[in-house]
Scaffold this active site. Structure first.
Site, PDB file in Angstrom:
ATOM      1  N   CYS A   1       0.865  -1.187   0.000  1.00  0.00           N
ATOM      2  CA  CYS A   1       0.000   0.000   0.000  1.00  0.00           C
ATOM      3  C   CYS A   1       0.894   1.226   0.000  1.00  0.00           C
ATOM      4  CB  CYS A   1      -0.894   0.038   1.235  1.00  0.00           C
ATOM      5  SG  CYS A   1      -1.941  -1.404   1.482  1.00  0.00           S
TER       6      CYS A   1
ATOM      7  N   GLU B   1      -8.910   7.287   3.325  1.00  0.00           N
ATOM      8  CA  GLU B   1      -8.306   7.301   1.994  1.00  0.00           C
ATOM      9  C   GLU B   1      -9.301   7.066   0.865  1.00  0.00           C
ATOM     10  OE1 GLU B   1      -3.828   5.713   3.094  1.00  0.00           O
ATOM     11  OE2 GLU B   1      -5.252   4.276   2.279  1.00  0.00           O
TER      12      GLU B   1
END
Length: 203
Positions: free
Chosen positions: A75, A125
């Site tokens: 990520c 996010e």
């Protein structure tokens, strides 16, 4: 520039609910706290070409956000002005020592999530999700990855529901959507895989 300096100067991109940059950026570490604003990120799932095993990683204990939890392969956050596909490749090379990603493509272009607090930090996010294929074992950066292993998709599903193992919020949240899309919808239960001997339940 050493790794510590790079980490301190890395910036994240704030976005709208639709993932459009607002024009604002912020230092990555300082921007993550109990009131983290929505910003641009990505998740990527790396499958081994030979048997479609999934690479999962345990986040290093030194990480500010969700340390010591098992999660998907890699990520990260695109830098200001950086195309997101380039960010995926950059972080895979830096975190995992895997500069070559084959067939990289986005499977969940509008994925968005907000976590509950974890050690006092909320993650928030707009996070497109990617998949790619690799041929080699990773050589992880110790400041990013504490452990890793190869698992079948079926074993990954079991891990996400394991009450003993700490697994990231986004890995669990993404799974319900990913399993409906290729290549994940075609992965067979009981895939034969080899791993590096790590046991997620021991972390």
């Amino acid at each position: 520039m050493n790794d510590t300096t790079a980490l301190e100067t890395e910036r994240i991109v704030y976005v709208t609910e639709d993932g459009e940059p607002t024009g604002e950026t912020a230092p990555k570490l300082a921007a993550h706290h109990e009131n983290t604003r929505l910003h641009l990120a990505f998740s990527c799932y790396l499958l081994r070409s030979s048997d479609q095993a999934l690479l999962i990683t345990s986040r290093a204990a030194s990480k500010k956000v969700w340390p010591r939890v098992w999660t998907n392969s890699v990520c990260g956050h695109p830098a200001p002005g950086e195309p997101i596909e380039e960010a995926v490749r950059r972080r895979a090379a830096f975190e995992l020592g895997l500069p070559r990603l084959d067939g990289l493509r986005c499977v969940l272009p509008a994925y968005r999530y907000r976590t509950p607090p974890f050690d006092g930090v909320v993650e928030n996010e707009f996070c497109p999700v990617f998949v790619a294929w690799i041929d080699d074992d990773p050589a992880p950066h110790p400041d990013e990855v504490g452990d890793w292993r190869w698992v079948s998709w079926n074993d990954y599903a079991l891990l996400l529901n394991d009450d003993v193992t700490d697994v990231s919020y986004w890995a669990k949240d993404q799974f319900s959507q990913l399993k409906e899309f290729e290549p994940f919808s075609s992965l067979q239960n009981g895939t034969s895989v080899r791993d590096n001997g790590a046991d997620p339940s021991s972390t």
